[in-house]
Design an enzyme around this catalytic site. Sequence first.
Site, PDB file in Angstrom:
ATOM      1  N   ARG A  40      38.778  36.878  40.066  1.00 29.95           N
ATOM      2  CA  ARG A  40      38.313  37.556  41.294  1.00 29.95           C
ATOM      3  C   ARG A  40      37.116  36.538  42.110  1.00 29.95           C
ATOM      4  O   ARG A  40      37.095  36.459  43.252  1.00 29.95           O
ATOM      5  CB  ARG A  40      37.864  38.829  41.082  1.00 29.95           C
ATOM      6  N   LYS A 206      52.014  55.986  32.650  1.00 30.15           N
ATOM      7  CA  LYS A 206      52.012  57.261  33.164  1.00 30.15           C
ATOM      8  C   LYS A 206      52.896  57.296  34.559  1.00 30.15           C
ATOM      9  O   LYS A 206      52.871  56.582  35.335  1.00 30.15           O
ATOM     10  CB  LYS A 206      50.929  58.014  33.543  1.00 30.15           C
ATOM     11  N   GLY A 375      46.537  44.251  37.912  1.00 28.48           N
ATOM     12  CA  GLY A 375      46.071  44.758  36.687  1.00 28.48           C
ATOM     13  C   GLY A 375      46.852  44.348  35.516  1.00 28.48           C
ATOM     14  O   GLY A 375      46.737  43.039  35.527  1.00 28.48           O
ATOM     15  N   GLY A 398      43.730  49.712  41.300  1.00 27.26           N
ATOM     16  CA  GLY A 398      44.176  50.800  41.952  1.00 27.26           C
ATOM     17  C   GLY A 398      44.290  50.666  43.488  1.00 27.26           C
ATOM     18  O   GLY A 398      45.215  51.264  44.075  1.00 27.26           O
TER      19      GLY A 398
HETATM   20  C1  3PG Z   1      38.687  47.745  40.194  1.00 20.13           C
HETATM   21  O1  3PG Z   1      38.572  46.811  39.331  1.00 20.13           O
HETATM   22  O2  3PG Z   1      39.503  48.631  40.155  1.00 20.13           O
HETATM   23  C2  3PG Z   1      37.905  47.695  41.450  1.00 20.13           C
HETATM   24  O3  3PG Z   1      37.090  46.602  41.409  1.00 20.13           O
HETATM   25  C3  3PG Z   1      37.233  49.137  41.716  1.00 20.13           C
HETATM   26  O4  3PG Z   1      36.612  49.352  40.751  1.00 20.13           O
HETATM   27  P1  3PG Z   1      36.597  51.052  40.427  1.00 20.13           P
HETATM   28  O5  3PG Z   1      37.787  51.383  40.100  1.00 20.13           O
HETATM   29  O6  3PG Z   1      35.279  51.211  39.580  1.00 20.13           O
HETATM   30  O7  3PG Z   1      36.370  51.878  41.858  1.00 20.13           O
HETATM   31 MG    MG Z   2      39.990  50.594  39.506  1.00 17.23          MG
END
Ligand code: 3PG
Ligand code: MG
Length: 418
Positions: A40, A206, A375, A398
């Site tokens: 990142r 899920k 992810g 997310g």
């Molecule tokens: C992540 O890694 O999902 C983002 O940096 C956002 O973080 P958060 O889910 O804690 O808001």
């Molecule tokens: Mg997150």
Amino acid sequence: MAKLTVRDLNLRDKRVFVRVDYNVPMEEKDGQMVINDDTRIKETLPTLSLLIQQGAKLILASHLGRPKGKREPSMSLRPVAAKLADLLGCAVAFVDDCIGDKAEKTALALKPGDVLLLENVRYYSEEEANDAVFSEKLAKTAEAYVNDAFGSAHRAHASTEGVARVVAQRGGPCAAGLLMERELKFLGEELDKPARPFVVILGGAKVSDKIQVIDRLLEKADTILIGGAMAYTFRLAQGHEIGKSLVETDKTEVAKSALAKAQARRVQFLLPTDDVIANPVKTDKLDKKGKPVIEWQNVRVNSELNGPKDAAGLDVGPATVKTYREVVLEAKTILWNGPMGLFEDARFAEGTFAVARAVAQATQQNGAKSIIGGGDSVKALNQAKLGKQVTFMSTGGGASLEFLEGKVLPGVAALTDK
Ligand code: 3PG
Ligand code: MG
């Protein structure tokens, strides 16, 4: 609507508040926090270099972890400042606060091309509350706003949304960074008009996490391949025995309607036909969350759609791997999100790694465009050393899911329209 990007601007001499997502995985080693994966950070370098070349004065802000408004020392961004300085090859100033006198004075003293990283914005609960007064404080010295934090763009927080509004009210530009622009291009435009066949591979634990994505992609994809524990919710919906497999028993209706929609829209919707199963045995050991560690014994392939009562499914089986691989190798566009099994354990990693190899091969040999939705799939590709062999890997978890669901991301919406 198209948003302003850093390439549309010349920010010479301007103090630019740059929201980055430096929420990187860290680990304590000999009393120090060390960064496990700097992807990142690296991915923001093109934006930062462009701004430095333009002669802008950079004020970088990020969150790290979820300190919930407390100064949690293990979640300090200080190690990130050192890493960034290494990667940029120039000094990066660090202030141990994101608002207040010290932060302001340091920002005001910046010269063209200088870089300052502020401390974790989530040390203040006002960040997540998107507090207007806090946003004003963060934006105190900013003349322009750049958001390169795609991974946080699904959050309407002060640094991702509030600060943009403050800067815009002052007549300052609010632009997307180059990483943000690339993410929106690959997860957005490229999937809107995909070269066909368009194959989507979805895995993970899920159904409830993925149902909106499935619903939306059923309108675009030619084939959807399902793996991971969520396959057992589908199996249960079809009336099969799932033994001790992870399942969401309250989501079988949702699974049924996805299957019906696939049929109505003539989308090929494939579920695993075999799996790798094992018997769970509770141990005395506790994991990081204080839950008993499960040991998996008697690992074997199950070729039936019904699983034995005493076992759980932990990976897709060899017949499924073969079918999924063939489908992937026919694809011209591939979207992959979510692992096929518990790939952290080598005994249950083959399904995920086989998919990774097939996606890489389709990209390299057949010219398919492969887009990885962030992810765990990114983690698996990197573990298999195949990260460079796909077209695009998202830095969002997310955020990429919400974007793929068709949601408007607050961090994007807040930027200036072109
Ligand atoms: C992540 O890694 O999902 C983002 O940096 C956002 O973080 P958060 O889910 O804690 O808001
Ligand atoms: Mg997150």
